[in-house]
Design a protein around this motif. Structure first.
Motif, short mmCIF file in Angstrom:
data_model
loop_
_atom_site.label_atom_id
_atom_site.label_comp_id
_atom_site.label_asym_id
_atom_site.label_seq_id
_atom_site.Cartn_x
_atom_site.Cartn_y
_atom_site.Cartn_z
N GLY A 111 0.82 -1.21 0.00
CA GLY A 111 0.00 0.00 0.00
C GLY A 111 0.85 1.26 0.00
N GLN A 112 0.24 2.36 -0.38
CA GLN A 112 0.96 3.64 -0.49
C GLN A 112 1.46 4.15 0.85
N ALA A 113 0.89 3.69 1.94
CA ALA A 113 1.32 4.16 3.26
C ALA A 113 2.69 3.62 3.64
N LEU A 114 3.10 2.53 3.02
CA LEU A 114 4.41 1.95 3.34
C LEU A 114 5.50 2.71 2.61
N PRO A 115 6.58 3.08 3.28
CA PRO A 115 7.64 3.86 2.64
C PRO A 115 8.50 3.00 1.72
N ALA A 116 8.90 3.60 0.62
CA ALA A 116 9.83 2.96 -0.31
C ALA A 116 11.26 3.26 0.12
N VAL A 117 12.20 2.48 -0.39
CA VAL A 117 13.63 2.70 -0.12
C VAL A 117 14.33 2.99 -1.44
N PRO A 118 15.52 3.58 -1.40
CA PRO A 118 16.26 3.83 -2.64
C PRO A 118 16.51 2.53 -3.41
N ALA A 119 16.59 2.64 -4.72
CA ALA A 119 16.64 1.47 -5.62
C ALA A 119 17.69 0.43 -5.25
N GLY A 120 18.89 0.79 -4.88
CA GLY A 120 19.92 -0.19 -4.55
C GLY A 120 19.65 -0.85 -3.21
N SER A 121 19.65 -0.05 -2.16
CA SER A 121 19.30 -0.42 -0.79
C SER A 121 19.87 -1.73 -0.29
N GLY A 122 21.05 -2.09 -0.73
CA GLY A 122 21.72 -3.27 -0.21
C GLY A 122 21.10 -4.59 -0.61
N VAL A 123 20.23 -4.60 -1.60
CA VAL A 123 19.62 -5.86 -2.04
C VAL A 123 20.71 -6.75 -2.61
N GLN A 124 20.80 -7.96 -2.09
CA GLN A 124 21.85 -8.89 -2.53
C GLN A 124 21.38 -9.85 -3.61
N LEU A 125 20.06 -10.10 -3.67
CA LEU A 125 19.51 -11.01 -4.67
C LEU A 125 18.20 -10.44 -5.18
N ALA A 126 18.08 -10.30 -6.50
CA ALA A 126 16.84 -9.84 -7.13
C ALA A 126 16.24 -11.00 -7.90
N VAL A 127 15.00 -11.34 -7.57
CA VAL A 127 14.25 -12.41 -8.23
C VAL A 127 13.28 -11.72 -9.19
N LEU A 128 13.47 -11.98 -10.49
CA LEU A 128 12.83 -11.19 -11.54
C LEU A 128 11.82 -11.97 -12.35
N ASP A 148 14.05 -3.19 -16.31
CA ASP A 148 15.31 -2.74 -16.92
C ASP A 148 15.79 -1.45 -16.27
N ARG A 149 14.89 -0.56 -15.93
CA ARG A 149 15.28 0.68 -15.23
C ARG A 149 15.85 0.36 -13.85
N PHE A 150 15.20 -0.56 -13.15
CA PHE A 150 15.71 -0.98 -11.84
C PHE A 150 17.09 -1.62 -11.99
N LEU A 151 17.23 -2.54 -12.94
CA LEU A 151 18.48 -3.29 -13.09
C LEU A 151 19.65 -2.42 -13.55
N ALA A 152 19.36 -1.32 -14.22
CA ALA A 152 20.42 -0.43 -14.68
C ALA A 152 21.21 0.15 -13.50
N ASN A 153 20.58 0.20 -12.33
CA ASN A 153 21.23 0.76 -11.13
C ASN A 153 21.43 -0.27 -10.04
N TYR A 154 21.38 -1.55 -10.41
CA TYR A 154 21.47 -2.62 -9.43
C TYR A 154 22.68 -3.48 -9.74
N SER A 155 23.50 -3.78 -8.74
CA SER A 155 24.73 -4.54 -8.98
C SER A 155 24.76 -5.90 -8.30
N GLY A 156 23.68 -6.29 -7.62
CA GLY A 156 23.66 -7.58 -6.94
C GLY A 156 23.35 -8.73 -7.87
#
Length: 193
Positions: A111-128, A148-156
């Protein structure tokens, strides 16, 4: 901007993938998701990841609820996507699957009430997600560019979930298409996670 030829190739590949998708029942997607979870939880990259980003499976996608619940049960930080506008998604941490509600395109999201975090945010594994994938890690999405926009700034580490029936020998890709290290089907893990 992609060339007209590449766009035409991608559209043709999407049409072929959608025809294959139509052959898979919701019950099969549930079984496919369960089989993927069985393989994924045994992978060191999963076991060692403290933070996981995973899509919430929709009607014509593998059921990711076992993965989402598995991440929460293991005490991992779980982040899921929320649509923020055309081609834009946010990463939102979840504490419970109860925080999901129908959102954009009818897909469950925080829901919109939950805050988002910056795109990288220490994510170690992305399941796509994908519409189709190649064993090489090439991914064909629905064409909105969200991942693709997310992955362009993701290095995990990147893992694509793809039903075996939607694996292609090759897929049309351009310079903005971000590959994954591995593709997981209900039958096998292709690549190195």
């Amino acid at each position: 901007m992609q060339s007209d030829d590449l766009n035409a190739q991608k559209q043709a590949a999407r049409r072929a993938a959608r025809q294959q998708l139509a052959q898979i029942s919701p019950q099969e997607f549930s079984a496919i998701g369960a089989a993927m979870w069985q393989t994924l939880q045994a992978q060191p990259a999963w076991q060692n990841a403290e933070s996981v980003f995973c899509f919430v499976g929709a009607l014509h996608e593998p059921d990711t609820m076992p993965i989402l619940q598995g991440a929460l049960s293991a005490g991992k930080q779980l982040l899921v996507p929320r649509i923020a506008g055309p081609g834009q998604m946010q990463l939102v941490p979840l504490q419970s699957l109860e925080q999901l509600q129908p959102g954009a395109f009818g897909i469950l999201e925080p829901g919109q009430a939950l805050p988002a975090v910056p795109a990288g945010s220490g994510v170690q594994l992305a399941v796509l997600p994908c519409l189709a994938a190649a064993r090489s890690g090439a991914r064909l999405g629905h064409g909105g560019g969200y991942y693709d926009r997310f992955l362009a700034n993701y290095s995990g580490r990147r893992l694509i979930l793809c039903p075996e029936a939607l694996l292609a020998q090759s897929l049309p890709t351009g310079p903005l298409d971000e590959p994954a290290q591995a593709v997981l089907t209900e039958k096998a893990l292709y690549g190195t996670l």
